[in-house]
Write a protein that holds these residues in place. Structure first.
Motif, PDB file in Angstrom:
ATOM      1  N   THR A   8      36.629  37.279  56.677  1.00 38.29           N
ATOM      2  CA  THR A   8      37.152  36.068  56.033  1.00 38.29           C
ATOM      3  C   THR A   8      37.524  36.404  54.598  1.00 38.29           C
ATOM      4  OG1 THR A   8      35.790  34.659  57.428  1.00 38.29           O
ATOM      5  CG2 THR A   8      36.647  33.680  55.400  1.00 38.29           C
ATOM      6  N   GLY A   9      38.826  36.344  54.294  1.00 39.78           N
ATOM      7  CA  GLY A   9      39.322  36.646  52.946  1.00 39.78           C
ATOM      8  C   GLY A   9      40.208  37.872  52.960  1.00 39.78           C
ATOM      9  N   GLY A  10      41.509  37.655  52.773  1.00 39.36           N
ATOM     10  CA  GLY A  10      42.481  38.756  52.834  1.00 39.36           C
ATOM     11  C   GLY A  10      42.953  39.182  51.457  1.00 39.36           C
ATOM     12  N   PHE A  45      45.344  46.591  36.800  1.00 39.96           N
ATOM     13  CA  PHE A  45      45.063  47.869  36.170  1.00 39.96           C
ATOM     14  C   PHE A  45      43.824  48.416  36.886  1.00 39.96           C
ATOM     15  CE2 PHE A  45      42.268  49.537  32.814  1.00 39.96           C
ATOM     16  CZ  PHE A  45      43.063  50.522  32.266  1.00 39.96           C
ATOM     17  N   ILE A  46      43.988  49.510  37.648  1.00 40.99           N
ATOM     18  CA  ILE A  46      42.890  50.005  38.501  1.00 40.99           C
ATOM     19  C   ILE A  46      42.285  51.249  37.865  1.00 40.99           C
ATOM     20  CG2 ILE A  46      42.215  50.712  40.828  1.00 40.99           C
ATOM     21  CD1 ILE A  46      44.813  49.544  41.876  1.00 40.99           C
ATOM     22  N   SER A  47      41.033  51.116  37.481  1.00 42.61           N
ATOM     23  CA  SER A  47      40.393  52.193  36.752  1.00 42.61           C
ATOM     24  C   SER A  47      39.196  52.719  37.539  1.00 42.61           C
ATOM     25  CB  SER A  47      39.931  51.606  35.409  1.00 42.61           C
ATOM     26  OG  SER A  47      39.436  52.584  34.610  1.00 42.61           O
ATOM     27  N   SER A  94      51.406  45.565  40.706  1.00 40.53           N
ATOM     28  CA  SER A  94      51.146  44.120  40.758  1.00 40.53           C
ATOM     29  C   SER A  94      50.423  43.767  42.053  1.00 40.53           C
ATOM     30  CB  SER A  94      52.456  43.341  40.661  1.00 40.53           C
ATOM     31  OG  SER A  94      53.154  43.405  41.893  1.00 40.53           O
ATOM     32  N   ARG A  95      49.604  42.732  41.990  1.00 40.88           N
ATOM     33  CA  ARG A  95      48.936  42.242  43.210  1.00 40.88           C
ATOM     34  C   ARG A  95      49.966  41.626  44.152  1.00 40.88           C
ATOM     35  NH1 ARG A  95      43.381  41.403  42.971  1.00 40.88           N
ATOM     36  NH2 ARG A  95      43.677  40.817  45.155  1.00 40.88           N
ATOM     37  N   HIS A  96      51.057  41.110  43.587  1.00 39.72           N
ATOM     38  CA  HIS A  96      52.132  40.542  44.396  1.00 39.72           C
ATOM     39  C   HIS A  96      52.630  41.596  45.375  1.00 39.72           C
ATOM     40  CE1 HIS A  96      56.229  38.747  44.978  1.00 39.72           C
ATOM     41  NE2 HIS A  96      55.540  37.623  44.875  1.00 39.72           N
ATOM     42  N   GLY A 228      35.834  28.275  36.907  1.00 39.72           N
ATOM     43  CA  GLY A 228      34.779  27.891  37.841  1.00 39.72           C
ATOM     44  C   GLY A 228      34.175  29.072  38.558  1.00 39.72           C
ATOM     45  N   PHE A 229      33.914  30.158  37.824  1.00 38.65           N
ATOM     46  CA  PHE A 229      33.255  31.320  38.429  1.00 38.65           C
ATOM     47  C   PHE A 229      32.348  31.953  37.385  1.00 38.65           C
ATOM     48  CE2 PHE A 229      37.069  32.795  36.381  1.00 38.65           C
ATOM     49  CZ  PHE A 229      36.716  33.992  35.780  1.00 38.65           C
ATOM     50  N   ALA A 230      31.384  32.718  37.846  1.00 34.33           N
ATOM     51  CA  ALA A 230      30.469  33.413  36.934  1.00 34.33           C
ATOM     52  C   ALA A 230      30.613  34.912  37.152  1.00 34.33           C
ATOM     53  CB  ALA A 230      29.040  32.984  37.219  1.00 34.33           C
ATOM     54  N   SER A 242      28.337  39.819  52.296  1.00 35.54           N
ATOM     55  CA  SER A 242      29.397  39.575  51.308  1.00 35.54           C
ATOM     56  C   SER A 242      29.800  40.888  50.659  1.00 35.54           C
ATOM     57  CB  SER A 242      28.894  38.629  50.213  1.00 35.54           C
ATOM     58  OG  SER A 242      28.588  37.381  50.750  1.00 35.54           O
ATOM     59  N   LEU A 243      31.100  41.133  50.586  1.00 44.37           N
ATOM     60  CA  LEU A 243      31.616  42.363  49.971  1.00 44.37           C
ATOM     61  C   LEU A 243      32.655  42.021  48.911  1.00 44.37           C
ATOM     62  CD1 LEU A 243      32.245  44.489  53.220  1.00 44.37           C
ATOM     63  CD2 LEU A 243      30.191  44.463  51.802  1.00 44.37           C
ATOM     64  N   GLY A 244      32.913  42.982  48.014  1.00 47.18           N
ATOM     65  CA  GLY A 244      33.908  42.767  46.959  1.00 47.18           C
ATOM     66  C   GLY A 244      33.416  41.721  45.963  1.00 47.18           C
ATOM     67  N   ASP A 245      34.341  40.921  45.436  1.00 51.64           N
ATOM     68  CA  ASP A 245      33.963  39.902  44.446  1.00 51.64           C
ATOM     69  C   ASP A 245      32.950  38.906  45.003  1.00 51.64           C
ATOM     70  OD1 ASP A 245      35.536  40.929  42.443  1.00 51.64           O
ATOM     71  OD2 ASP A 245      36.727  39.103  42.149  1.00 51.64           O
TER      72      ASP A 245
HETATM   73  C1  LIG Z   1      40.923  37.516  34.391  1.00 49.97           C
HETATM   74  C2  LIG Z   1      40.678  38.621  35.376  1.00 49.97           C
HETATM   75  C3  LIG Z   1      41.277  39.866  35.176  1.00 49.97           C
HETATM   76  C4  LIG Z   1      41.034  40.918  36.057  1.00 49.97           C
HETATM   77  N1  LIG Z   1      41.622  42.120  35.823  1.00 49.97           N
HETATM   78  C5  LIG Z   1      41.346  43.173  36.603  1.00 49.97           C
HETATM   79  C6  LIG Z   1      41.913  44.449  36.355  1.00 49.97           C
HETATM   80  O1  LIG Z   1      42.715  44.654  35.445  1.00 49.97           O
HETATM   81  N2  LIG Z   1      41.552  45.484  37.157  1.00 49.97           N
HETATM   82  C7  LIG Z   1      40.682  45.335  38.190  1.00 49.97           C
HETATM   83  O2  LIG Z   1      40.378  46.306  38.874  1.00 49.97           O
HETATM   84  N3  LIG Z   1      40.151  44.112  38.489  1.00 49.97           N
HETATM   85  C8  LIG Z   1      40.467  43.034  37.725  1.00 49.97           C
HETATM   86  N4  LIG Z   1      39.949  41.818  38.022  1.00 49.97           N
HETATM   87  C9  LIG Z   1      39.080  41.684  39.199  1.00 49.97           C
HETATM   88  C10 LIG Z   1      39.840  41.802  40.525  1.00 49.97           C
HETATM   89  O3  LIG Z   1      40.910  40.888  40.539  1.00 49.97           O
HETATM   90  C11 LIG Z   1      38.877  41.504  41.686  1.00 49.97           C
HETATM   91  O4  LIG Z   1      37.727  42.301  41.523  1.00 49.97           O
HETATM   92  C12 LIG Z   1      39.508  41.771  43.044  1.00 49.97           C
HETATM   93  O5  LIG Z   1      40.603  40.925  43.234  1.00 49.97           O
HETATM   94  C13 LIG Z   1      38.471  41.527  44.126  1.00 49.97           C
HETATM   95  O6  LIG Z   1      39.079  41.575  45.386  1.00 49.97           O
HETATM   96  P1  LIG Z   1      38.464  40.728  46.581  1.00 49.97           P
HETATM   97  O7  LIG Z   1      39.277  41.055  47.791  1.00 49.97           O
HETATM   98  O8  LIG Z   1      36.991  40.916  46.670  1.00 49.97           O
HETATM   99  O9  LIG Z   1      38.692  39.203  46.186  1.00 49.97           O
HETATM  100  P2  LIG Z   1      40.096  38.455  46.028  1.00 49.97           P
HETATM  101  O10 LIG Z   1      41.171  39.354  45.611  1.00 49.97           O
HETATM  102  O11 LIG Z   1      39.771  37.243  45.191  1.00 49.97           O
HETATM  103  O12 LIG Z   1      40.442  37.979  47.504  1.00 49.97           O
HETATM  104  C14 LIG Z   1      39.736  36.945  48.164  1.00 49.97           C
HETATM  105  C15 LIG Z   1      40.679  36.339  49.204  1.00 49.97           C
HETATM  106  O13 LIG Z   1      39.932  35.418  50.013  1.00 49.97           O
HETATM  107  C16 LIG Z   1      40.749  34.272  50.265  1.00 49.97           C
HETATM  108  N5  LIG Z   1      39.829  33.167  50.574  1.00 49.97           N
HETATM  109  C17 LIG Z   1      39.036  32.482  49.711  1.00 49.97           C
HETATM  110  N6  LIG Z   1      38.288  31.579  50.392  1.00 49.97           N
HETATM  111  C18 LIG Z   1      38.618  31.712  51.701  1.00 49.97           C
HETATM  112  C19 LIG Z   1      38.168  31.055  52.892  1.00 49.97           C
HETATM  113  N7  LIG Z   1      37.230  30.103  52.858  1.00 49.97           N
HETATM  114  N8  LIG Z   1      38.736  31.425  54.082  1.00 49.97           N
HETATM  115  C20 LIG Z   1      39.687  32.400  54.118  1.00 49.97           C
HETATM  116  N9  LIG Z   1      40.152  33.061  53.014  1.00 49.97           N
HETATM  117  C21 LIG Z   1      39.603  32.716  51.821  1.00 49.97           C
HETATM  118  C22 LIG Z   1      41.549  34.096  48.972  1.00 49.97           C
HETATM  119  O14 LIG Z   1      42.725  33.363  49.206  1.00 49.97           O
HETATM  120  C23 LIG Z   1      41.834  35.550  48.585  1.00 49.97           C
HETATM  121  O15 LIG Z   1      43.039  36.019  49.126  1.00 49.97           O
HETATM  122  C24 LIG Z   1      40.188  40.727  37.176  1.00 49.97           C
HETATM  123  C25 LIG Z   1      39.605  39.469  37.407  1.00 49.97           C
HETATM  124  C26 LIG Z   1      39.841  38.428  36.512  1.00 49.97           C
HETATM  125  C27 LIG Z   1      39.198  37.089  36.765  1.00 49.97           C
END
Ligand SMILES: Cc1cc2nc3c(=O)[nH]c(=O)nc-3n(C[C@H](O)[C@H](O)[C@H](O)COP(=O)(O)OP(=O)(O)OC[C@H]3O[C@@H](n4cnc5c(N)ncnc54)[C@H](O)[C@@H]3O)c2cc1C
Length: 333
Positions: A8-10, A45-47, A94-96, A228-230, A242-245
């Motif tokens: 869940t979460g792409g 920016f991926i470090s 870009s993430r796009h 709205g996040f910590a 739970s993995l990633g963010d």
């Molecule tokens: C201000 C800011 C700047 C950042 N800059 C950087 C940077 O420069 N370099 C870097 O490495 N990282 C950066 N990050 C962090 C980076 O963006 C995240 O660590 C990364 O996106 C995590 O990936 P993820 O797949 O875990 O979560 P996400 O990319 O958030 O993906 C989660 C996905 O789950 C989907 N989703 C949510 N709820 C549900 C649900 N209930 N059902 C189905 N799908 C759902 C969402 O639509 C989303 O597509 C930054 C973060 C912030 C806030």
């Protein structure tokens, strides 16, 4: 292989894990609440990611044309404090583009991808993984991002700080610069939508950058905001992997959040393959993954948590100007 993995979460975690599992013959269903392509709040920016991690996940080619950056210019208010070499090359894309490329790769490999599919947590369900990103929490932060063109860059990478937050300027594709910052929410700021970015920068003392951004061409649809996040460990839900963010959020100044997304997928991969082929139960796989992730990221999360408040302190100027930054940045790899 018999068991299906349901993700869940792409975002980056879910997509990279889905690709790696399919490359290893595992059936995968992936549910994403939104659709692609889309802009995300991210410094882009991926470090700290290694080629080995990208190859293990089968996504090295996706990043082959990402831009490489080695040095960063630090600013406080309107003052250019110093330039400094990063511990290793950082990648910029870009993430796009990145998320869209990954979803296309996942689909081509046979991942059963459902977009516009928002799911609920299903604790203890075998084979279910939660990669839905930041958990809702009162954190007091706002993240703002946009793509702009014609910004007259001062350096290949710029990091602008001040008492309320910081913002990075990163060149991505086609002459666009990603401008993305994290600020303490300030309810006295009287601005909305796109105007929030220059308003927060001005309040932070980065007036010169605020003018450059306000005068630039803005990429349509690229402005995004999140609140709205910590930061740090996200409150765990018992029985949910739970993995990633969704597991932990490292402060964005590290540029390491995307690396952690890939690395949590890499850590989970062998255990999920073992579960899918029946050589491990779901609870054995889940516990092994959780324990390895805790070990792998503990030092990095602690170091970043200690360093982050310094960026807002009045001493930050001195620290940024004189401290040996490379060893400090190496702590958060
Ligand atoms: C201000 C800011 C700047 C950042 N800059 C950087 C940077 O420069 N370099 C870097 O490495 N990282 C950066 N990050 C962090 C980076 O963006 C995240 O660590 C990364 O996106 C995590 O990936 P993820 O797949 O875990 O979560 P996400 O990319 O958030 O993906 C989660 C996905 O789950 C989907 N989703 C949510 N709820 C549900 C649900 N209930 N059902 C189905 N799908 C759902 C969402 O639509 C989303 O597509 C930054 C973060 C912030 C806030």
């Amino acid at each position: 292989m018999s068991e299906t993995i349901t993700i869940t979460g792409g975002g980056l975690t879910g997509l990279s894990l889905a690709i790696a599992l399919r490359k290893n013959g595992v059936a995968v269903a992936l549910h994403e609440a939104g659709s692609y392509p889309r802009h995300r709040v991210c410094g882009e920016f991926i470090s700290g990611v290694s080629r080995e991690t990208l190859e293990t996940l089968g996504i090295a080619e996706t990043l082959a044309d990402a831009r490489h950056h080695r040095s960063v210019a630090w600013f406080s208010g309107n003052d250019h404090l110093r330039d400094n070499l990063l511990p290793e090359h950082a990648l910029a894309i870009s993430r796009h583009l990145l998320d869209d490329r990954l979803q296309k790769t996942a689909t081509a490999l046979g991942v059963d991808l459902h977009t516009s599919s928002r799911r609920k947590m299903n604790p203890h369900a075998p084979g279910e993984i939660w990669t839905a990103g930041r958990k809702p929490a009162k954190g007091g932060w706002i993240g703002l991002k946009a793509h702009v063109r014609g910004i007259s860059p001062k350096a290949p990478l710029e990091m602008h700080g001040g008492p309320r937050g910081y913002l990075g300027v990163t060149p991505v594709e086609d002459d666009w610069h990603n401008v993305c910052g994290l600020f303490r929410i300030d309810k006295s700021i009287n601005a909305r939508h796109e105007d929030l970015l220059p308003a927060y920068l001005s309040e932070n003392g980065n007036t010169e950058l605020a003018h450059r951004i306000a005068a630039a061409e803005w990429r349509e649809g690229s402005f995004t905001a999140v609140a709205g996040f910590a930061l740090g460990l996200q409150s765990p839900t018992p029985g949910v992997l739970s993995l990633g963010d969704s597991h932990s959020i490292i402060p964005p100044f590290t540029g390491n959040g995307m690396t952690m997304a890939f690395q949590t997928a890499e850590t989970a991969l062998p255990h999920l393959i073992a579960y899918a082929n029946g050589s491990r139960t779901w609870s054995e796989a889940r516990e092994a993954i959780q324990s390895q992730i805790t070990k792998r990221f503990r030092k990095r999360l602690t170091s970043a948590k200690l360093l982050h408040p310094l960026l807002f302190h009045s001493a930050a100027r001195m620290l940024l100007k004189h401290a040996p930054l490379r060893p400090l940045l190496t702590l958060i790899r």
